[in-house]
Design a protein around this motif. Structure first.
Motif, PDB file in Angstrom:
ATOM      1  N   GLY A   1      13.966  13.434  -6.773  1.00  0.00           N
ATOM      2  CA  GLY A   1      14.156  12.713  -8.016  1.00  0.00           C
ATOM      3  C   GLY A   1      14.114  13.564  -9.263  1.00  0.00           C
ATOM      4  O   GLY A   1      14.250  13.042 -10.372  1.00  0.00           O
ATOM      5  N   ARG A   2      13.925  14.868  -9.102  1.00  0.00           N
ATOM      6  CA  ARG A   2      13.984  15.734 -10.287  1.00  0.00           C
ATOM      7  C   ARG A   2      15.406  15.842 -10.823  1.00  0.00           C
ATOM      8  O   ARG A   2      15.625  15.896 -12.024  1.00  0.00           O
ATOM      9  N   ARG A   3      16.372  15.868  -9.915  1.00  0.00           N
ATOM     10  CA  ARG A   3      17.775  16.019 -10.317  1.00  0.00           C
ATOM     11  C   ARG A   3      18.600  14.776 -10.042  1.00  0.00           C
ATOM     12  O   ARG A   3      19.643  14.578 -10.662  1.00  0.00           O
ATOM     13  N   HIS A   4      18.145  13.965  -9.106  1.00  0.00           N
ATOM     14  CA  HIS A   4      18.975  12.855  -8.639  1.00  0.00           C
ATOM     15  C   HIS A   4      18.374  11.506  -8.983  1.00  0.00           C
ATOM     16  O   HIS A   4      17.153  11.362  -9.092  1.00  0.00           O
ATOM     17  N   ARG A   5      19.235  10.533  -9.142  1.00  0.00           N
ATOM     18  CA  ARG A   5      18.821   9.142  -9.298  1.00  0.00           C
ATOM     19  C   ARG A   5      18.793   8.548  -7.902  1.00  0.00           C
ATOM     20  O   ARG A   5      19.844   8.273  -7.290  1.00  0.00           O
ATOM     21  N   ILE A   6      17.577   8.396  -7.347  1.00  0.00           N
ATOM     22  CA  ILE A   6      17.402   7.970  -5.965  1.00  0.00           C
ATOM     23  C   ILE A   6      17.480   6.452  -5.866  1.00  0.00           C
ATOM     24  O   ILE A   6      16.908   5.727  -6.682  1.00  0.00           O
TER      25      ILE A   6
ATOM     26  N   GLU B   1       0.832  -1.208   0.000  1.00  0.00           N
ATOM     27  CA  GLU B   1       0.000   0.000   0.000  1.00  0.00           C
ATOM     28  C   GLU B   1       0.867   1.258   0.000  1.00  0.00           C
ATOM     29  O   GLU B   1       0.582   2.224  -0.720  1.00  0.00           O
ATOM     30  N   LEU B   2       1.944   1.253   0.792  1.00  0.00           N
ATOM     31  CA  LEU B   2       2.820   2.421   0.819  1.00  0.00           C
ATOM     32  C   LEU B   2       3.650   2.502  -0.468  1.00  0.00           C
ATOM     33  O   LEU B   2       3.929   3.602  -0.952  1.00  0.00           O
ATOM     34  N   ARG B   3       4.023   1.362  -1.006  1.00  0.00           N
ATOM     35  CA  ARG B   3       4.777   1.358  -2.275  1.00  0.00           C
ATOM     36  C   ARG B   3       3.981   2.055  -3.377  1.00  0.00           C
ATOM     37  O   ARG B   3       4.570   2.731  -4.243  1.00  0.00           O
ATOM     38  N   ALA B   4       2.673   1.944  -3.341  1.00  0.00           N
ATOM     39  CA  ALA B   4       1.824   2.573  -4.352  1.00  0.00           C
ATOM     40  C   ALA B   4       1.847   4.090  -4.271  1.00  0.00           C
ATOM     41  O   ALA B   4       1.396   4.771  -5.198  1.00  0.00           O
ATOM     42  N   ARG B   5       2.385   4.634  -3.184  1.00  0.00           N
ATOM     43  CA  ARG B   5       2.471   6.097  -3.025  1.00  0.00           C
ATOM     44  C   ARG B   5       3.686   6.670  -3.747  1.00  0.00           C
ATOM     45  O   ARG B   5       3.827   7.892  -3.852  1.00  0.00           O
ATOM     46  N   TRP B   6       4.584   5.818  -4.199  1.00  0.00           N
ATOM     47  CA  TRP B   6       5.751   6.277  -4.933  1.00  0.00           C
ATOM     48  C   TRP B   6       5.383   6.608  -6.382  1.00  0.00           C
ATOM     49  O   TRP B   6       4.369   6.119  -6.884  1.00  0.00           O
ATOM     50  N   PRO B   7       6.192   7.426  -7.055  1.00  0.00           N
ATOM     51  CA  PRO B   7       5.907   7.718  -8.468  1.00  0.00           C
ATOM     52  C   PRO B   7       5.805   6.435  -9.289  1.00  0.00           C
ATOM     53  O   PRO B   7       6.480   5.450  -9.018  1.00  0.00           O
ATOM     54  N   THR B   8       4.952   6.467 -10.306  1.00  0.00           N
ATOM     55  CA  THR B   8       4.673   5.260 -11.084  1.00  0.00           C
ATOM     56  C   THR B   8       5.903   4.731 -11.821  1.00  0.00           C
ATOM     57  O   THR B   8       5.979   3.537 -12.110  1.00  0.00           O
TER      58      THR B   8
ATOM     59  N   HIS C   1      14.547   0.725  -4.048  1.00  0.00           N
ATOM     60  CA  HIS C   1      13.556   1.458  -4.830  1.00  0.00           C
ATOM     61  C   HIS C   1      14.299   2.565  -5.577  1.00  0.00           C
ATOM     62  O   HIS C   1      14.928   3.431  -4.951  1.00  0.00           O
ATOM     63  N   VAL C   2      14.249   2.549  -6.901  1.00  0.00           N
ATOM     64  CA  VAL C   2      15.050   3.443  -7.728  1.00  0.00           C
ATOM     65  C   VAL C   2      14.132   4.394  -8.493  1.00  0.00           C
ATOM     66  O   VAL C   2      13.194   3.966  -9.180  1.00  0.00           O
ATOM     67  N   TYR C   3      14.410   5.690  -8.375  1.00  0.00           N
ATOM     68  CA  TYR C   3      13.586   6.686  -9.053  1.00  0.00           C
ATOM     69  C   TYR C   3      14.448   7.881  -9.447  1.00  0.00           C
ATOM     70  O   TYR C   3      15.370   8.260  -8.730  1.00  0.00           O
ATOM     71  N   GLY C   4      14.097   8.500 -10.581  1.00  0.00           N
ATOM     72  CA  GLY C   4      14.787   9.701 -11.024  1.00  0.00           C
ATOM     73  C   GLY C   4      15.478   9.485 -12.342  1.00  0.00           C
ATOM     74  O   GLY C   4      15.566   8.356 -12.854  1.00  0.00           O
ATOM     75  N   PRO C   5      15.991  10.564 -12.938  1.00  0.00           N
ATOM     76  CA  PRO C   5      16.632  10.458 -14.253  1.00  0.00           C
ATOM     77  C   PRO C   5      17.844   9.547 -14.222  1.00  0.00           C
ATOM     78  O   PRO C   5      18.636   9.576 -13.278  1.00  0.00           O
ATOM     79  N   VAL C   6      17.994   8.748 -15.271  1.00  0.00           N
ATOM     80  CA  VAL C   6      19.105   7.794 -15.346  1.00  0.00           C
ATOM     81  C   VAL C   6      20.445   8.509 -15.249  1.00  0.00           C
ATOM     82  O   VAL C   6      21.405   7.988 -14.671  1.00  0.00           O
ATOM     83  N   ASP C   7      20.515   9.726 -15.805  1.00  0.00           N
ATOM     84  CA  ASP C   7      21.778  10.462 -15.780  1.00  0.00           C
ATOM     85  C   ASP C   7      21.869  11.416 -14.591  1.00  0.00           C
ATOM     86  O   ASP C   7      22.783  12.243 -14.505  1.00  0.00           O
ATOM     87  N   GLY C   8      20.931  11.314 -13.627  1.00  0.00           N
ATOM     88  CA  GLY C   8      20.977  12.178 -12.454  1.00  0.00           C
ATOM     89  C   GLY C   8      22.075  11.745 -11.489  1.00  0.00           C
ATOM     90  O   GLY C   8      22.488  10.582 -11.459  1.00  0.00           O
ATOM     91  N   ALA C   9      22.554  12.692 -10.694  1.00  0.00           N
ATOM     92  CA  ALA C   9      23.571  12.365  -9.697  1.00  0.00           C
ATOM     93  C   ALA C   9      22.981  11.363  -8.703  1.00  0.00           C
ATOM     94  O   ALA C   9      21.889  11.564  -8.181  1.00  0.00           O
TER      95      ALA C   9
END
Length: 276
Positions: free
Chosen positions: A67-72, A12-19, A36-44
């Protein structure tokens, strides 16, 4: 296999992350680790280490902004509740095992260098790793770190004692409600935290306080103004004196366990500015 109450709350909490969030299971000598990995592939790259019982999903309110700038890479810490699989690997016994596990995890993620951010127990682990492998850590962010600059308050340990002796969902929920009073953390996350106490085989490896004066990378320390885990004033003073490249910020109205979820916009702004 039927899902447990913990599994259902986790999903249920996982569903709160970006798709577009990816789930990665990274093999290490100590066990397979869920990230859990999120953000641009080329992000820091930015590796996030959660506090005890919180799971890597606790960063759901931070991921969209960071995750706008970073690869989380939000990790389910080995030894704690989550989707990290401890079976079949070398048992964790010491703090050195934890740093070896993180070495293997970063290798498996293909990260030669990364920003590192930890909360509570995760902050202690982040400091230990930054001292163990400083060339791999660009910047270090510590959210209300425990057992780093000061010990726990006796009252906090006294409240936690019943949970440590005989962990139950009800005891974990009561302890969390006491510490986070007035902050109203996300209800799904609160349920997941309380259910983590019922997960069999949890074993958090601890150790002595690290030598923070040896940290040479830039360090941000974000403290919860109303933390009941330790005395924020004492931690702030010691961190300011100990860190040659440190910055200390106190988050108003936050408590120790609620910090990642308390005023996430302010927290995200501080982290984004620090990480660049």
């Amino acid at each position: 296999m039927s899902q447990t109450a913990f599994d259902l709350a986790y999903d249920e909490l996982r569903a709160r992350w970006p798709t577009s969030t990816e789930e990665r299971d990274v093999d290490t000598p100590y066990g397979r680790t869920r990230v859990h990995v999120y953000g641009p592939v080329d992000g820091a790259p930015l590796v996030l280490l959660h506090g005890g019982s919180a799971t890597g999903l606790v960063w759901f309110a931070n991921a969209p902004a960071l995750g706008r700038r970073h690869r989380i890479h939000a990790v389910d810490i080995l030894g704690d509740a989550g989707r990290t699989d401890r079976s079949g690997g070398t048992p964790l016994k010491t703090a050195d095992d934890l740093t070896a596990w993180l070495d293997a995890l970063l290798d498996g993620l293909g990260l030669t260098r990364t920003h590192l951010c930890g909360h509570s127990y995760g902050a202690w682990l982040a400091v230990r790793y930054a001292l163990h492998a400083p060339p791999r850590v660009d910047r270090l962010a510590l959210l209300d770190p425990t057992q780093v600059f000061a010990g726990f308050r006796p009252g906090y340990l006294l409240r936690a004692l019943p949970l440590l002796i005989r962990p139950t969902q009800a005891r974990a929920a009561a302890f969390l409600e006491w510490e986070t009073a007035g902050t109203n953390p996300d209800e799904t996350w609160q349920r997941l935290y309380a259910l983590a106490a019922t997960v069999p085989g949890r074993k958090l490896i601890t150790g002595r306080r690290p030598r923070v004066t040896d940290l040479r990378m830039p360090v941000l320390v974000l403290l919860a103004e109303d933390s009941r885990a330790h005395h924020p004033e004492k931690v702030s003073d010691r961190a300011s004196r100990a860190l040659p490249k440190g910055k200390v910020v106190v988050m108003p109205g936050a408590t120790h366990h609620s910090l990642p979820l308390t005023a996430p916009q302010q927290l995200n702004e501080h982290l984004t500015a620090f990480l660049g």
